[in-house]
Design a protein around this motif. Structure first.
Motif, mmCIF file in Angstrom:
data_model
loop_
_atom_site.group_PDB
_atom_site.id
_atom_site.type_symbol
_atom_site.label_atom_id
_atom_site.label_comp_id
_atom_site.label_asym_id
_atom_site.label_seq_id
_atom_site.Cartn_x
_atom_site.Cartn_y
_atom_site.Cartn_z
ATOM 1 N N ASP A 1 58.583 29.627 59.184
ATOM 2 C CA ASP A 1 59.709 29.614 60.121
ATOM 3 C C ASP A 1 59.256 29.671 61.575
ATOM 4 O OD1 ASP A 1 61.580 29.587 58.007
ATOM 5 O OD2 ASP A 1 61.391 31.767 57.792
ATOM 6 N N GLY A 2 57.934 29.648 61.787
ATOM 7 C CA GLY A 2 57.414 29.692 63.149
ATOM 8 C C GLY A 2 57.320 31.084 63.739
ATOM 9 N N GLN A 3 57.560 32.109 62.934
ATOM 10 C CA GLN A 3 57.480 33.479 63.424
ATOM 11 C C GLN A 3 56.034 33.961 63.424
ATOM 12 O OE1 GLN A 3 60.231 35.305 64.593
ATOM 13 N NE2 GLN A 3 61.169 33.271 64.385
ATOM 14 N N THR A 4 55.637 34.591 64.532
ATOM 15 C CA THR A 4 54.286 35.138 64.617
ATOM 16 C C THR A 4 54.159 36.358 63.712
ATOM 17 O OG1 THR A 4 54.052 34.365 66.902
ATOM 18 C CG2 THR A 4 52.520 36.063 66.155
ATOM 19 N N ASP B 1 47.696 32.945 48.978
ATOM 20 C CA ASP B 1 48.529 33.804 48.143
ATOM 21 C C ASP B 1 49.918 33.192 47.940
ATOM 22 O OD1 ASP B 1 48.780 36.085 46.566
ATOM 23 O OD2 ASP B 1 49.785 37.204 48.163
ATOM 24 N N ASN B 2 49.938 31.885 47.600
ATOM 25 C CA ASN B 2 51.163 31.153 47.270
ATOM 26 C C ASN B 2 52.145 31.039 48.432
ATOM 27 O OD1 ASN B 2 50.373 30.791 44.510
ATOM 28 N ND2 ASN B 2 51.011 32.907 44.095
ATOM 29 N N ALA B 3 51.641 31.110 49.639
ATOM 30 C CA ALA B 3 52.487 30.927 50.824
ATOM 31 C C ALA B 3 51.741 30.058 51.833
ATOM 32 C CB ALA B 3 52.863 32.275 51.431
ATOM 33 N N SER B 4 52.510 29.394 52.696
ATOM 34 C CA SER B 4 51.917 28.508 53.687
ATOM 35 C C SER B 4 52.011 29.130 55.079
ATOM 36 C CB SER B 4 52.628 27.149 53.690
ATOM 37 O OG SER B 4 52.444 26.502 52.447
ATOM 38 N N TYR B 5 50.937 28.999 55.828
ATOM 39 C CA TYR B 5 50.872 29.558 57.176
ATOM 40 C C TYR B 5 50.311 28.500 58.119
ATOM 41 C CZ TYR B 5 51.292 33.807 54.425
ATOM 42 O OH TYR B 5 51.722 34.751 53.539
ATOM 43 N N LYS B 6 50.538 28.734 59.400
ATOM 44 C CA LYS B 6 49.927 27.888 60.414
ATOM 45 C C LYS B 6 48.970 28.753 61.223
ATOM 46 C CE LYS B 6 52.475 24.628 61.973
ATOM 47 N NZ LYS B 6 51.784 23.477 61.350
ATOM 48 N N LEU C 1 52.093 53.125 59.231
ATOM 49 C CA LEU C 1 52.729 52.622 60.431
ATOM 50 C C LEU C 1 52.934 51.119 60.287
ATOM 51 C CD1 LEU C 1 50.614 54.472 63.155
ATOM 52 C CD2 LEU C 1 52.918 55.066 62.399
ATOM 53 N N LYS C 2 54.049 50.613 60.774
ATOM 54 C CA LYS C 2 54.311 49.177 60.715
ATOM 55 C C LYS C 2 53.625 48.481 61.879
ATOM 56 C CE LYS C 2 57.936 45.668 60.517
ATOM 57 N NZ LYS C 2 59.406 45.400 60.509
ATOM 58 N N GLN C 3 52.737 47.537 61.558
ATOM 59 C CA GLN C 3 52.026 46.811 62.602
ATOM 60 C C GLN C 3 52.944 45.781 63.253
ATOM 61 O OE1 GLN C 3 48.394 44.956 61.300
ATOM 62 N NE2 GLN C 3 47.848 44.214 63.340
ATOM 63 N N ILE C 4 52.791 45.626 64.560
ATOM 64 C CA ILE C 4 53.589 44.691 65.345
ATOM 65 C C ILE C 4 52.691 43.543 65.782
ATOM 66 C CG2 ILE C 4 55.020 44.431 67.409
ATOM 67 C CD1 ILE C 4 55.382 47.483 67.360
ATOM 68 N N PRO C 5 53.160 42.304 65.725
ATOM 69 C CA PRO C 5 52.346 41.181 66.209
ATOM 70 C C PRO C 5 51.961 41.366 67.675
ATOM 71 C CG PRO C 5 54.226 40.372 64.963
ATOM 72 C CD PRO C 5 54.441 41.848 65.141
#
Length: 314
Positions: A288-291, A267-272, A172-176
């Protein structure tokens, strides 16, 4: 020799029935289960003994009287529509089949793991079938096993994957989703709707059937992996998966960090990473500011499912 054969025959009589029973629990077949059978246990109630909500009713958040400012809710925003699901109701029902922003979703909460998660009701890769979910009455590593009424497959909530039945292996695809206090959610989304206590069931939604559980370190069901004791077993953590790699952000470490938000590379990516100390809530956004989809749950539960997790230190 005859006595040995007699003992062997007797052992078949004594032990074969138990093996057969072990492959069926609460009426669900475990013949093709992808998880260890000894970790699939009855939580007590029978199938649907905890009734999932399939026709939920909502009321305007601004007018709602049944939810108090400090109450914890799970919040969803899809295509501009906001809905809130109080834990005081989810403690008694665990699953809500709903439509938000025109999308069919399943909102799930496991009180034993403290895990609130939302998913698209259509399995990934299945272009047609939308599933309706119920509560099986079974647990895997203390976490609720959902089941879909169409195929009676069992689904691990935390893994978001079918672990037994015709759908085994499907995901199942998890939703924020947000877990926060009601006052905060209402402030952020004043037009939100909130799940009504008019569920069609007689339950005392003012009473917490799990009162005291979160403070007590004991876990009452078998776990696939025992979490280290560096944190309280039921400390809340923010769990994030990136391409199958897991990281946990314990709330105590986020509190030490002392920042409302900070950048984090994984894992070679940046998050906030966002931390709301007052409302005891945390979430993750990308560049991109997406949750992003993440999970708030007890430390023991995250570790049980992701023992190779990295752990953030503040």
């Amino acid at each position: 020799m005859r006595s040995i054969l007699t003992l062997f025959s007797l052992s078949l009589v004594l032990f074969t029935p138990s093996l057969v029973v072990a492959k069926t629990l609460n009426g669900f077949s475990l013949d093709n289960a992808t998880v260890p059978l000894n970790l699939v246990q009855s939580g007590g109630p029978p199938r649907d003994g905890i009734p999932a909500l399939t026709d939920p009713k909502f009321e305007s958040g601004r007018k709602a009287q049944s939810v108090k400012p400090r109450d914890i809710v799970l919040g969803l925003v899809i295509n501009g529509e906001a809905k809130a699901y109080p834990l005081s109701i989810l403690n008694w029902h665990e699953i809500v089949n709903d439509t938000v922003g025109g999308e069919r979703v399943v909102v799930s909460y496991c009180p034993l793991c403290g895990s609130g998660m939302a998913f698209e009701s259509q399995p990934e890769g299945d272009g047609q079938r939308e599933l309706e979910f119920g509560v099986s009455g079974l647990l895997y590593s203390s976490d609720v096993l959902m089941y879909d009424r169409e195929t009676e497959s069992l689904w691990s909530q935390i893994h978001g994957e079918a672990v037994a039945g015709p759908q085994v292996g499907s995901k199942l695809k998890q939703i924020p989703m947000t877990m926060s206090r009601w006052s905060n959610w209402l402030h952020r989304y004043p037009d939100t709707q909130v799940l009504s206590t008019e569920t069609g069931y007689r339950r005392d939604y003012n009473r917490d059937p799990y009162a005291g559980y979160a403070e007590h370190p004991n876990v009452y069901f078998l776990l696939a992996n025992q979490a280290p004791s560096e944190y309280h077993q039921k400390e809340m953590v923010l769990g994030l998966l990136v391409d199958g790699n897991a990281i946990a952000f314990p709330f105590s470490e986020l509190e030490k960090q002392g920042k409302a938000q900070f950048d984090y590379s994984f894992d070679n990516a940046s998050y906030k990473i966002h931390w709301d100390s007052e409302n005891q809530s945390a979430w993750v956004t990308d560049e991109d500011g997406q949750t992003l989809a993440s999970t708030l749950l007890f430390w023991f539960a995250w570790y049980a499912f992701y023992p190779d997790t990295q752990v953030f230190s503040g």
